[in-house]
Design an enzyme around this catalytic site. Structure first.
Site, PDB file in Angstrom:
ATOM      1  CG  HIS A  45      20.767  -1.307  14.260  1.00 37.98           C
ATOM      2  ND1 HIS A  45      19.633  -0.866  14.339  1.00 37.98           N
ATOM      3  CD2 HIS A  45      21.336  -0.605  13.477  1.00 37.98           C
ATOM      4  CE1 HIS A  45      19.369  -0.027  13.760  1.00 37.98           C
ATOM      5  NE2 HIS A  45      20.436   0.329  13.151  1.00 37.98           N
ATOM      6  CD  GLU A  47      19.548  -3.683  19.138  1.00 35.13           C
ATOM      7  OE1 GLU A  47      20.365  -3.310  18.428  1.00 35.13           O
ATOM      8  OE2 GLU A  47      18.584  -2.821  19.624  1.00 35.13           O
ATOM      9  CB  ALA A 158      45.921  34.158  25.905  1.00 34.31           C
TER      10      ALA A 158
HETATM   11  C1  AOF Z   1      22.069   2.247  15.363  1.00 30.86           C
HETATM   12  N1  AOF Z   1      22.532   1.132  16.044  1.00 30.86           N
HETATM   13  O1  AOF Z   1      22.959  -0.573  17.245  1.00 30.86           O
HETATM   14  C2  AOF Z   1      20.819   0.575  17.115  1.00 30.86           C
HETATM   15  C3  AOF Z   1      20.053   1.932  16.512  1.00 30.86           C
HETATM   16  O2  AOF Z   1      20.001   4.147  10.072  1.00 30.86           O
HETATM   17  P1  AOF Z   1      19.636   2.859  10.616  1.00 30.86           P
HETATM   18  O3  AOF Z   1      18.759   2.326   9.711  1.00 30.86           O
HETATM   19  O4  AOF Z   1      20.901   2.053  11.053  1.00 30.86           O
HETATM   20  O5  AOF Z   1      18.636   3.296  12.095  1.00 30.86           O
HETATM   21  C4  AOF Z   1      19.257   4.184  12.979  1.00 30.86           C
HETATM   22  C5  AOF Z   1      18.278   4.239  14.156  1.00 30.86           C
HETATM   23  O6  AOF Z   1      18.038   2.806  14.717  1.00 30.86           O
HETATM   24  C6  AOF Z   1      19.086   5.104  15.353  1.00 30.86           C
HETATM   25  O7  AOF Z   1      18.650   6.400  14.899  1.00 30.86           O
HETATM   26  C7  AOF Z   1      18.237   4.572  16.474  1.00 30.86           C
HETATM   27  O8  AOF Z   1      17.038   5.251  16.627  1.00 30.86           O
HETATM   28  C8  AOF Z   1      17.860   3.073  16.196  1.00 30.86           C
HETATM   29  N2  AOF Z   1      18.623   2.030  16.986  1.00 30.86           N
HETATM   30  N3  AOF Z   1      20.665   2.629  15.707  1.00 30.86           N
HETATM   31  O9  AOF Z   1      22.474   2.966  14.367  1.00 30.86           O
HETATM   32  C9  AOF Z   1      22.313   0.401  16.840  1.00 30.86           C
HETATM   33  N4  AOF Z   1      20.076  -0.197  18.101  1.00 30.86           N
HETATM   34 ZN    ZN Z   2      18.086  -1.971  15.511  1.00 30.31          ZN
END
Ligand code: AOF
Ligand code: ZN
Length: 339
Positions: A45, A47, A158
């Site tokens: 992610h 972060e 068109a």
């Molecule tokens: C992301 N990227 O930077 C953040 C997300 O499938 P996962 O485990 O990667 O989790 C996805 C969920 O995590 C996503 O649907 C959202 O709710 C949360 N935040 N997801 O893919 C990120 N910060």
């Molecule tokens: Zn996350």
């Protein structure tokens, strides 16, 4: 936050079915000590990428994030815990996570003594817009729908005799192929298949299919798609959606098709016509944004991009917000948002 939104935008096209997310880490003087964004579905992610870039300098830092940090263990661990472990003491968030499974990062951080701030609506708006596909899809439980049309300055797709190749410039068409490469689903009505016999694939400038192809969906109530139609070639997968009572005069329900597509993991539908299907979906509030590639040409006759809708008087008209104006060679691209 403006920078975090810029970073988030880099994930467009590679993160579906996940959100685009950006994160900036700032030290006590407001200097950037780390940046990150979500690069691909299943990957770290935003972060976590920013924390990796910052290393030890993340201790005591402020994290600015476009989406509430997740609080669940999915394909990666919870970002709330990663921020706490790194010693981040303040978190600035633009948009709450609408997915109940992952939400709760804000409460978790606050419970641990972190100062969590939700930004004002003016700063949240660009973060909402950059991630509109995933946010709207998650909130509504159906894919985000982008309706795209290449039109004349008088809104026609068109000429009177049906000729339409090409109204818009090569630059506009290249832009559309970039857009196609970023969605996971293409949709048309059977009328478009019969009239234009489109491929609905992502192609390079030589017309060769490139990269992973979106799913092609044809809404075809009574099964009129010809067996030799180009959308049925093997360049990409195709779903032909018919009415349940095949041949019985019933119409295929676009809302039901969208729900089923969501169930199959699809999050972004690019609706490329025709006017009959697009107007029906607009009337049913199933179009989330409209892209008009407008060429400097005027027909004065011929098919309109939308026609035959239910709006009878001005007060019933759908109001949109103009979010983007961009030149594509001699044409102009206008992006209108309905949500
Ligand atoms: C992301 N990227 O930077 C953040 C997300 O499938 P996962 O485990 O990667 O989790 C996805 C969920 O995590 C996503 O649907 C959202 O709710 C949360 N935040 N997801 O893919 C990120 N910060
Ligand atoms: Zn996350």
């Amino acid at each position: 936050m403006v920078r975090a939104v810029e970073l988030a935008a880099r994930g467009a096209g590679t993160v579906l079915p996940n959100p685009v997310v950006g994160c900036v880490l700032l030290d006590a003087h407001g200097h950037t000590v780390g940046e990150g964004w979500h690069e691909r579905a299943g990957g770290p992610h935003a972060e976590v990428n920013a924390l990796r870039a910052a290393g030890d300098t993340a201790r005591g830092a402020t994290a600015v994030v476009t989406l509430e940090p997740c609080n669940h263990t999915g394909r990666t661990g919870p970002c709330s815990e990663a921020l706490l472990a790194a010693g981040v003491t303040r978190v600035v968030v633009a948009v709450r996570d609408p997915w109940p499974t992952a939400a709760g990062g804000i409460e978790r951080l606050r419970a641990a003594g972190v100062d969590v701030v939700l930004v004002t609506p003016a700063l949240a708006a660009p973060a909402e817009d950059v991630n509109r596909v995933w946010l709207v899809a998650t909130r509504l439980g159906r894919p985000f729908v982008t309706f795209k049309a290449g039109v004349t300055a008088d809104g026609r797709v068109a000429a009177a005799d049906g000729t339409s190749r090409w109204i818009t410039s090569a630059e506009s068409r290249a832009d559309v192929h970039l857009l196609r490469s970023r969605v996971d689903t293409m949709m048309v009505g059977v009328g478009t298949v019969l009239a234009d016999d489109p491929w609905l694939t992502v192609r390079d400038s030589d017309g060769m299919p490139i990269g992973p192809q979106p799913l092609r969906v044809v809404l075809d109530s009574v099964g009129r798609t010809p067996p030799g139609a180009r959308v049925l070639d093997d360049a990409a997968e195709t779903l032909v959606a018919t009415a349940a009572d095949f041949g019985g005069g019933l119409r295929v329900d676009p809302a039901a098709v969208l729900s089923e597509l969501y169930r199959r993991g699809r999050r972004h539908v690019l609706l490329e016509g025709g006017p009959t299907l697009a107007t029906a979906m607009l009337d049913d509030d199933l179009v989330d944004e409209m892209l008009c590639y407008t060429a400097p040409v005027v027909f004065g006759a011929g098919r309109m991009m939308l026609d035959g809708g239910r709006t009878a008087t001005l007060v019933e008209a759908r109001r949109a917000e103009l979010r983007e104006v961009r030149r594509c060679g001699p044409d102009v691209m206008l992006r209108y948002a309905f949500r």
